[in-house]
Design an enzyme around this catalytic site. Structure first.
Site, PDB file in Angstrom:
ATOM      1  N   SER A  74      33.805 -74.872  11.368  1.00 45.65           N
ATOM      2  CA  SER A  74      34.802 -75.641  10.623  1.00 45.65           C
ATOM      3  C   SER A  74      35.535 -76.591  11.540  1.00 45.65           C
ATOM      4  CB  SER A  74      35.797 -74.656  10.000  1.00 45.65           C
ATOM      5  OG  SER A  74      36.940 -75.336   9.554  1.00 45.65           O
ATOM      6  N   TYR A 119      41.510 -67.015  10.948  1.00 44.25           N
ATOM      7  CA  TYR A 119      40.298 -67.623  10.387  1.00 44.25           C
ATOM      8  C   TYR A 119      39.675 -68.573  11.412  1.00 44.25           C
ATOM      9  CZ  TYR A 119      37.323 -70.859   7.848  1.00 44.25           C
ATOM     10  OH  TYR A 119      36.275 -71.658   7.482  1.00 44.25           O
ATOM     11  N   LYS A 166      36.061 -68.403  13.776  1.00 42.89           N
ATOM     12  CA  LYS A 166      35.015 -69.440  13.894  1.00 42.89           C
ATOM     13  C   LYS A 166      34.797 -69.797  15.369  1.00 42.89           C
ATOM     14  CE  LYS A 166      34.033 -69.945   9.586  1.00 42.89           C
ATOM     15  NZ  LYS A 166      32.747 -69.421   9.095  1.00 42.89           N
TER      16      LYS A 166
HETATM   17  P1  NAD Z   1      32.441 -68.956  -0.369  1.00 38.54           P
HETATM   18  O1  NAD Z   1      33.464 -67.882  -0.298  1.00 38.54           O
HETATM   19  O2  NAD Z   1      32.251 -69.656  -1.657  1.00 38.54           O
HETATM   20  O3  NAD Z   1      31.032 -68.401   0.106  1.00 38.54           O
HETATM   21  C1  NAD Z   1      30.903 -67.367   1.038  1.00 38.54           C
HETATM   22  C2  NAD Z   1      29.908 -66.369   0.477  1.00 38.54           C
HETATM   23  O4  NAD Z   1      29.715 -65.319   1.422  1.00 38.54           O
HETATM   24  C3  NAD Z   1      30.384 -65.713  -0.819  1.00 38.54           C
HETATM   25  O5  NAD Z   1      29.332 -65.736  -1.750  1.00 38.54           O
HETATM   26  C4  NAD Z   1      30.716 -64.287  -0.407  1.00 38.54           C
HETATM   27  O6  NAD Z   1      30.512 -63.373  -1.458  1.00 38.54           O
HETATM   28  C5  NAD Z   1      29.760 -64.071   0.752  1.00 38.54           C
HETATM   29  N1  NAD Z   1      30.174 -63.090   1.770  1.00 38.54           N
HETATM   30  C6  NAD Z   1      31.352 -63.025   2.432  1.00 38.54           C
HETATM   31  N2  NAD Z   1      31.329 -62.009   3.310  1.00 38.54           N
HETATM   32  C7  NAD Z   1      30.115 -61.438   3.209  1.00 38.54           C
HETATM   33  C8  NAD Z   1      29.481 -60.356   3.868  1.00 38.54           C
HETATM   34  N3  NAD Z   1      30.125 -59.642   4.800  1.00 38.54           N
HETATM   35  N4  NAD Z   1      28.224 -60.037   3.536  1.00 38.54           N
HETATM   36  C9  NAD Z   1      27.557 -60.745   2.574  1.00 38.54           C
HETATM   37  N5  NAD Z   1      28.101 -61.774   1.932  1.00 38.54           N
HETATM   38  C10 NAD Z   1      29.364 -62.106   2.236  1.00 38.54           C
HETATM   39  O7  NAD Z   1      32.787 -70.000   0.798  1.00 38.54           O
HETATM   40  P2  NAD Z   1      32.164 -71.423   1.108  1.00 38.54           P
HETATM   41  O8  NAD Z   1      33.202 -72.419   0.848  1.00 38.54           O
HETATM   42  O9  NAD Z   1      30.848 -71.556   0.463  1.00 38.54           O
HETATM   43  O10 NAD Z   1      32.015 -71.306   2.682  1.00 38.54           O
HETATM   44  C11 NAD Z   1      30.799 -70.911   3.296  1.00 38.54           C
HETATM   45  C12 NAD Z   1      31.006 -70.860   4.801  1.00 38.54           C
HETATM   46  O11 NAD Z   1      31.454 -72.129   5.259  1.00 38.54           O
HETATM   47  C13 NAD Z   1      32.066 -69.858   5.248  1.00 38.54           C
HETATM   48  O12 NAD Z   1      31.627 -69.255   6.453  1.00 38.54           O
HETATM   49  C14 NAD Z   1      33.277 -70.714   5.497  1.00 38.54           C
HETATM   50  O13 NAD Z   1      34.145 -70.154   6.456  1.00 38.54           O
HETATM   51  C15 NAD Z   1      32.639 -71.998   6.011  1.00 38.54           C
HETATM   52  N6  NAD Z   1      33.481 -73.175   5.800  1.00 38.54           N
HETATM   53  C16 NAD Z   1      33.936 -73.456   4.551  1.00 38.54           C
HETATM   54  C17 NAD Z   1      34.750 -74.558   4.340  1.00 38.54           C
HETATM   55  C18 NAD Z   1      35.301 -74.867   2.973  1.00 38.54           C
HETATM   56  O14 NAD Z   1      36.273 -75.595   2.870  1.00 38.54           O
HETATM   57  N7  NAD Z   1      34.717 -74.396   1.885  1.00 38.54           N
HETATM   58  C19 NAD Z   1      35.088 -75.366   5.415  1.00 38.54           C
HETATM   59  C20 NAD Z   1      34.589 -75.074   6.686  1.00 38.54           C
HETATM   60  C21 NAD Z   1      33.778 -73.956   6.858  1.00 38.54           C
HETATM   61  C1  UD1 Z   2      42.180 -75.932   4.931  1.00 41.03           C
HETATM   62  C2  UD1 Z   2      42.350 -74.886   6.000  1.00 41.03           C
HETATM   63  C3  UD1 Z   2      41.293 -75.075   7.068  1.00 41.03           C
HETATM   64  C4  UD1 Z   2      39.897 -75.043   6.445  1.00 41.03           C
HETATM   65  C5  UD1 Z   2      39.830 -76.125   5.369  1.00 41.03           C
HETATM   66  C6  UD1 Z   2      38.510 -76.076   4.681  1.00 41.03           C
HETATM   67  C7  UD1 Z   2      44.766 -74.434   5.992  1.00 41.03           C
HETATM   68  C8  UD1 Z   2      46.036 -74.551   6.741  1.00 41.03           C
HETATM   69  N1  UD1 Z   2      43.679 -74.996   6.559  1.00 41.03           N
HETATM   70  O1  UD1 Z   2      42.323 -77.176   5.536  1.00 41.03           O
HETATM   71  O2  UD1 Z   2      41.377 -74.065   8.033  1.00 41.03           O
HETATM   72  O3  UD1 Z   2      38.912 -75.287   7.418  1.00 41.03           O
HETATM   73  O4  UD1 Z   2      40.867 -75.882   4.398  1.00 41.03           O
HETATM   74  O5  UD1 Z   2      38.419 -77.008   3.676  1.00 41.03           O
HETATM   75  O6  UD1 Z   2      44.698 -73.826   4.942  1.00 41.03           O
HETATM   76  N2  UD1 Z   2      47.461 -79.976  -0.104  1.00 41.03           N
HETATM   77  C9  UD1 Z   2      48.524 -80.186  -0.983  1.00 41.03           C
HETATM   78  N3  UD1 Z   2      48.667 -79.331  -2.032  1.00 41.03           N
HETATM   79  C10 UD1 Z   2      47.836 -78.281  -2.262  1.00 41.03           C
HETATM   80  C11 UD1 Z   2      46.746 -78.078  -1.370  1.00 41.03           C
HETATM   81  C12 UD1 Z   2      46.608 -78.943  -0.302  1.00 41.03           C
HETATM   82  O7  UD1 Z   2      49.293 -81.117  -0.802  1.00 41.03           O
HETATM   83  O8  UD1 Z   2      48.041 -77.537  -3.228  1.00 41.03           O
HETATM   84  C13 UD1 Z   2      47.262 -80.926   1.007  1.00 41.03           C
HETATM   85  C14 UD1 Z   2      47.326 -80.291   2.376  1.00 41.03           C
HETATM   86  O9  UD1 Z   2      48.647 -80.295   2.875  1.00 41.03           O
HETATM   87  C15 UD1 Z   2      46.383 -81.194   3.171  1.00 41.03           C
HETATM   88  C16 UD1 Z   2      45.341 -81.636   2.135  1.00 41.03           C
HETATM   89  O10 UD1 Z   2      45.955 -81.442   0.878  1.00 41.03           O
HETATM   90  O11 UD1 Z   2      47.061 -82.332   3.629  1.00 41.03           O
HETATM   91  C17 UD1 Z   2      44.062 -80.829   2.190  1.00 41.03           C
HETATM   92  O12 UD1 Z   2      44.377 -79.443   2.112  1.00 41.03           O
HETATM   93  P1  UD1 Z   2      43.249 -78.312   2.001  1.00 41.03           P
HETATM   94  O13 UD1 Z   2      42.317 -78.654   0.916  1.00 41.03           O
HETATM   95  O14 UD1 Z   2      43.946 -76.990   1.931  1.00 41.03           O
HETATM   96  O15 UD1 Z   2      42.439 -78.451   3.373  1.00 41.03           O
HETATM   97  P2  UD1 Z   2      42.979 -78.408   4.877  1.00 41.03           P
HETATM   98  O16 UD1 Z   2      44.433 -78.233   4.949  1.00 41.03           O
HETATM   99  O17 UD1 Z   2      42.391 -79.579   5.564  1.00 41.03           O
END
Ligand code: NAD
Ligand code: UD1
Length: 336
Positions: free
Chosen positions: A123, A147, A151
């Site tokens: 991330s 979190y 990572k």
């Molecule tokens: P998500 O929660 O929708 O998907 C994660 C999946 O992993 C879910 O289906 C959950 O049931 C499964 N899971 C969790 N722990 C598990 C375990 N121990 N064994 C088996 N399955 C398990 O999340 P996402 O948004 O699809 O994110 C996927 C990955 O990307 C995560 O590692 C997350 O940290 C990373 N990531 C997400 C974002 C974001 O904003 N969505 C940003 C940066 C990184």
């Molecule tokens: C968040 C996580 C980050 C993660 C990322 C994944 C936090 C502090 N950080 O980041 O670790 O990797 O999601 O996508 O949670 N905002 C509002 N109102 C809301 C929600 C968000 O104003 O209800 C604003 C936030 O202040 C920010 C922007 O929208 O400026 C994006 O927020 P968000 O979607 O939560 O993502 P990140 O903060 O970038």
């Protein structure tokens, strides 16, 4: 066949579509702690192909061994993890156990079976508050919550692993802010409870499920005072995984890539774009900054473009249109 851990989740399900469409066979291992099997049924409808599903935990060595014994797995995309920053501060051990132990156990069992190709979901949070923009892969790293710490630790562990044995081929993909949904509107992001992230919150306001958005701060040194992020369409992200897998076939060692668009949008710009795409008003109120938030983040993704031949193709209009399409077809997310 590719093992996709966490493949029923938001990014995982979209990546399954991209993998199946690129001709890969897919096996998903998921414990459904944050998803439902329904997402994979819809992946099959979209692609006309089926996914092998194993319900289990990535920390369970016996399940992993069964998978590796029963199927010929060529590589692994490791999405399984917990991702809520606030929750990670309340339950750090749960986050380290799930995200760090899970990643260690997965690599141990891969090594037992001689499987060495691995793509890991990292991330942009690993950059902390960057000193300058856009963010390049060689910028200093730091975590401000468990979190992000999990990572960073996994990145370090996989880097050490690749350095210990030249057989490993590992890609660490640092996602910026994934949003959007598949064009069909049948799969998308389905957060449980009140969304933490901006885009699902906006779309739930637009569909009438929440009354108004709370904008966390309008006094940042940005274009309009609200936070700026690099939002990336989830299908672009999914296609980035397919590119990374193909590229890894001819590599060894560990490789880090930013996956972002290189453009930042403010909270209010996102609200406006969403109102335009949906034709619905998105009511909002300004509130104080959210603890731990930073002003502005956007990626330099030129390394991915140069090495992987990958570039985000979809713009903010596509992101809002597809989020809205998913939201209006599935106002309550995946329901039976
Ligand atoms: P998500 O929660 O929708 O998907 C994660 C999946 O992993 C879910 O289906 C959950 O049931 C499964 N899971 C969790 N722990 C598990 C375990 N121990 N064994 C088996 N399955 C398990 O999340 P996402 O948004 O699809 O994110 C996927 C990955 O990307 C995560 O590692 C997350 O940290 C990373 N990531 C997400 C974002 C974001 O904003 N969505 C940003 C940066 C990184
Ligand atoms: C968040 C996580 C980050 C993660 C990322 C994944 C936090 C502090 N950080 O980041 O670790 O990797 O999601 O996508 O949670 N905002 C509002 N109102 C809301 C929600 C968000 O104003 O209800 C604003 C936030 O202040 C920010 C922007 O929208 O400026 C994006 O927020 P968000 O979607 O939560 O993502 P990140 O903060 O970038």
């Amino acid at each position: 066949m590719i093992l996709v851990t966490g493949g029923a989740g938001y990014i995982g399900s979209h990546t399954c579509v991209a993998l199946l469409q690129a001709g890969y066979e897919v096996l998903v291992l998921d414990n459904f702690c944050n998803s439902k099997p329904e997402s994979l049924q819809r992946v099959s409808v979209i692609t006309g192909k089926s996914v092998v599903l194993v319900q289990g935990d990535v920390r369970d060595r016996s399940v992993l061994r069964e998978v590796f014994k029963q199927y010929v797995i060529d590589g692994v995309i490791h999405f399984a993890g917990l991702k809520a920053v606030g929750e990670s501060m309340e339950q750090p051990l749960r986050y380290y156990d799930n995200n760090v132990s899970g990643s260690v156990i997965l690599a141990e069992v891969m090594a037992e079976f001689g499987i060495n190709m691995l793509v890991f979901s990292s991330s942009a949070t690993v950059y902390g508050d960057p000193a300058s923009l856009p963010i390049r892969e060689d910028f200093p790293l730091g975590a401000t919550n468990p979190y992000g710490g999990s990572k960073l630790m996994v990145e370090q562990i996989y880097t050490d692993l690749a350095q210990s044995d030249g057989v490993w081929r590992i890609a660490l993909l640092r996602y910026f802010n994934p949003v959007g949904a598949h064009l069909s509107g049948t799969i998308g992001e389905d957060p449980s409870g009140i969304p933490n992230n901006l885009m699902p919150y906006i779309s739930q306001v637009a569909v009438g499920r929440r009354e108004q958005l709370t904008v966390f701060g309008n006094d940042y040194p940005t274009v309009d005072g609200t936070g700026v992020r690099d939002y990336i369409h989830v299908m672009d992200l999914a296609e980035g995984h397919v590119k990374a897998l193909a590229w890894l076939q001819n590599q060894v060692g560990v490789h880090v890539f930013n996956l972002g668009t290189g453009h930042g949008y403010s909270v209010l710009e996102m609200v406006k774009a969403f109102e335009f795409a949906s034709g619905r008003p998105v009511k909002y109120q300004i509130a104080p900054r959210r603890a731990g938030d930073i002003a502005e983040v956007y990626a330099d993704s030129l390394k991915a473009e140069r090495e992987l031949g990958w570039k985000a193709e979809r713009d903010i209009k596509d992101m809002c249109r597809d989020t809205w399409n998913w939201q209006k077809q599935n106002p309550l997310g995946y329901v039976d």
